[in-house]
Design a protein around this motif. Structure first.
Motif, mmCIF file in Angstrom:
data_model
loop_
_atom_site.group_PDB
_atom_site.id
_atom_site.type_symbol
_atom_site.label_atom_id
_atom_site.label_comp_id
_atom_site.label_asym_id
_atom_site.label_seq_id
_atom_site.Cartn_x
_atom_site.Cartn_y
_atom_site.Cartn_z
ATOM 1 N N ARG A 13 0.828 -1.208 0.000
ATOM 2 C CA ARG A 13 0.000 0.000 0.000
ATOM 3 C C ARG A 13 0.864 1.260 0.000
ATOM 4 N N VAL A 14 1.968 1.217 0.728
ATOM 5 C CA VAL A 14 2.893 2.356 0.706
ATOM 6 C C VAL A 14 3.407 2.538 -0.719
ATOM 7 N N LYS A 15 3.835 1.448 -1.347
ATOM 8 C CA LYS A 15 4.377 1.527 -2.714
ATOM 9 C C LYS A 15 3.338 2.081 -3.690
ATOM 10 N N TRP A 43 11.025 15.627 -1.213
ATOM 11 C CA TRP A 43 11.675 15.334 0.065
ATOM 12 C C TRP A 43 10.902 14.270 0.824
ATOM 13 N N LEU A 44 9.587 14.369 0.892
ATOM 14 C CA LEU A 44 8.775 13.411 1.647
ATOM 15 C C LEU A 44 8.932 11.986 1.109
ATOM 16 N N ILE A 45 8.889 11.828 -0.207
ATOM 17 C CA ILE A 45 9.018 10.497 -0.804
ATOM 18 C C ILE A 45 10.449 9.983 -0.638
ATOM 19 N N TRP A 46 11.426 10.851 -0.868
ATOM 20 C CA TRP A 46 12.824 10.453 -0.660
ATOM 21 C C TRP A 46 13.032 10.025 0.787
ATOM 22 N N HIS A 47 12.558 10.815 1.733
ATOM 23 C CA HIS A 47 12.741 10.530 3.155
ATOM 24 C C HIS A 47 12.084 9.224 3.569
ATOM 25 N N LEU A 48 10.835 9.012 3.204
ATOM 26 C CA LEU A 48 10.175 7.762 3.624
ATOM 27 C C LEU A 48 10.875 6.552 3.032
ATOM 28 N N GLU A 149 4.069 2.576 9.190
ATOM 29 C CA GLU A 149 3.362 3.748 9.702
ATOM 30 C C GLU A 149 4.034 5.030 9.236
ATOM 31 N N ASP A 150 5.360 5.090 9.305
ATOM 32 C CA ASP A 150 6.108 6.253 8.858
ATOM 33 C C ASP A 150 5.875 6.491 7.363
ATOM 34 N N GLY A 151 5.936 5.417 6.589
ATOM 35 C CA GLY A 151 5.720 5.529 5.145
ATOM 36 C C GLY A 151 4.333 6.035 4.805
ATOM 37 N N LEU A 152 3.321 5.494 5.469
ATOM 38 C CA LEU A 152 1.949 5.923 5.185
ATOM 39 C C LEU A 152 1.717 7.376 5.587
ATOM 40 N N GLN A 153 2.272 7.786 6.705
ATOM 41 C CA GLN A 153 2.116 9.189 7.109
ATOM 42 C C GLN A 153 2.756 10.124 6.090
ATOM 43 N N HIS A 154 3.991 9.823 5.702
ATOM 44 C CA HIS A 154 4.696 10.724 4.791
ATOM 45 C C HIS A 154 4.115 10.708 3.388
ATOM 46 N N VAL A 155 3.675 9.572 2.902
ATOM 47 C CA VAL A 155 3.077 9.564 1.566
ATOM 48 C C VAL A 155 1.727 10.279 1.593
ATOM 49 N N GLY A 156 1.023 10.205 2.708
ATOM 50 C CA GLY A 156 -0.209 10.976 2.846
ATOM 51 C C GLY A 156 0.060 12.474 2.824
ATOM 52 N N GLN A 157 1.124 12.880 3.496
ATOM 53 C CA GLN A 157 1.519 14.291 3.468
ATOM 54 C C GLN A 157 1.873 14.717 2.046
ATOM 55 N N ALA A 158 2.613 13.868 1.336
ATOM 56 C CA ALA A 158 3.005 14.185 -0.036
ATOM 57 C C ALA A 158 1.784 14.301 -0.944
#
Length: 170
Positions: A13-15, A43-48, A149-158
């Motif tokens: 789902r993150v992917k 930045w958000l996608i790179w970071h996650l 959880e970190d991935g889903l939060q950041h991809v949601g922000q993106a």
């Protein structure tokens, strides 16, 4: 459904969300920041992806895809090779510039390693301690859920930043 199936689904789902969020974006969209203190989509996608790469590589005892797959050279960022973005200044956030294909490609490579690893994990291994710097110590299961959880939060922000950009530049 097994724990492995659940983890594979969650990382998938993150992917899928990463792919949908960066698809069709140009450099202006990827580097758009609602204000000078905000994070960009790039930045958000790179970071996650860096966090997932760092944590999964540490669990399996392998070199990060960032370096082993040549992604650090493709991105050419003015950052330390082991930098994952934690605590970045606004200037460091602004320095993360690349195209959608490179972001998606790096995430795909990290996802492939993650999926291969998770498919090999046996249920009892999920209880293995992978980080004793916390109280209580962190198990593999907890670390994997934390990465999801970190991935889903950041991809949601993106995705949210993408929506802001599209509404303001349509």
């Amino acid at each position: 459904m097994t724990s492995t199936d659940l983890l594979i689904d969650a990382f998938g789902r993150v992917k899928e969300s990463v792919q949908a969020t960066v698809k069709g974006l140009d450099a202006d969209a990827l580097t758009y920041r609602p204000d000078e203190e905000a994070n960009s989509i790039a930045w958000l996608i790179w970071h996650l992806t860096r966090v997932q790469d760092d944590h999964i590589s540490e669990i399996i005892g392998a070199e990060q895809i960032w370096t082993s797959g040549g992604w650090a050279e493709r991105f050419r960022l003015p950052l330390d090779l082991h930098d994952t973005g934690y605590g970045h200044t606004p200037e460091q956030v602004a320095a993360v510039k690349t195209d959608a294909e490179t972001l998606a490609g790096y995430h795909d490579a990290v996802h492939a390693q993650t999926e291969d690893f998770v498919q090999s994990v046996k249920e009892p291994e999920l209880a293995r301690i992978v980080d004793e710097n916390w109280d209580p110590p962190v198990t593999m299961a907890v670390r994997l859920v934390s990465v999801i959880e970190d991935g889903l939060q950041h991809v949601g922000q993106a995705a949210y930043v993408r929506g802001m950009y599209e509404r303001g530049n349509a």
